[in-house]
Design a protein around this motif. Sequence first.
Motif: not given
Length: 402
Positions: A53-60, A182-188, A206-216
């Motif tokens: 996914f080319r991401t550092a997201n912990d929530a993958t 790079d493209w600032r995608l929150d959930v893919v 995969t979820l960005s930190d702000r998407a993870r926070d919204a889900v939680q």
Amino acid sequence: MTLHPPHRLLMGPGPSSADPRVLRAMSAPLVGQFDPVMTGYMNATQDLYRRVFRTANDATLLVDGTARAAIEAAVVSLVEPGDRVLVPVFGRFGHLLVEIARRAGAQVETVEAPWGQVVDPQRVADAVRTHRPRLVAVVHGDTSTTMRQPLADIGAACAEHDALLYVDATASLGGNDVRTDDWRLDVVTAGLQKCLGGPSGSAPATLSDRARDAVQARRHVEEGLRTDDDEPRGTVIGSNYLDLAQLLDYWGPRRLNHHTEATSMLYAAHECARVVLEDGLDATIERHRVAGAAMAAGVEGLGLRVFGDPAHRMHNVVAVHVPDGVVADAVRQAMLDDFAIEIGTSFGPLHGRVWRIGTMGWNARRDAVLTTLAALEHVLRAQGVTVPTGGGVTAAQEALAA
């Protein structure tokens, strides 16, 4: 009855033929979901998909189910009744996002483009400013039209106006560039059965930190399993199985029980990602580009017209106008009966008007392209269409040699 599936070369828009390495991985012995070995496999799979996914997201993680399970999990976990959702629509799967969002109780706004084109990112950015949605949900590559939507400017607009951006990359991940961070995608979310070269049944996400926070923030804990710290917050999501908050706990350090992991599908997903990364992600994307360009050149070499805007065509699916007087499904059936090759039709306004030919995953290779073109030439001639002898194979070979 014992099942004896026939041999097929799956050259439609998906599923594609699974890589033999993935099928071998699926035959490995089962282990329990809380076995330390299995926990290690889950961690390793998460690490692999961060790279894909080319991401550092912990929530993958993986969602157990076909690609649509992850699509629905993303939308229903992010959207509360009354939320405004914006959906750019340029094919069938944009309409699917509209349907799922409405089922979740959203007020849905759309920005639409004719099939065969993509939505101008500036129109999406303008709609974000006008409607101020909580969520923008967009398909990256819509196989119904073979078009690939540009995402970078949409990601920037969503970040500027505090809208979450969900991207369905089912048909594009692994064969087209997807740059989550790079493209600032929150959930893919994606699926295995397209460019990743596996069977359907497991859906990387995969979820960005702000998407993870919204889900939680919408966390729901099953009755009987609550502790003092586990009171639900916000609106309780309607789905248990597709609740990303619970799935993140299942895949996260707490390893809270949620469901029995689909072990063989995890093996498949792990091997899909391993193969892609072993070959090189950029090299895998380039292999898809080359195979798709060769297929497009080949069908044009047969005197057929390629559908859609060439500037935004996906690497891995080519749509071809059906010649006048030809019954589209008769050609598809002859390809299957005589050559064991599957190609696809399309939906809605394109049904019966185009064939969709995929070059993805294990089948994004020279021999699959040339075999399909040779078979298509024979079938078209049998249907009374005048085609240049060897025109498709020759044109594809020239494209492959370029």
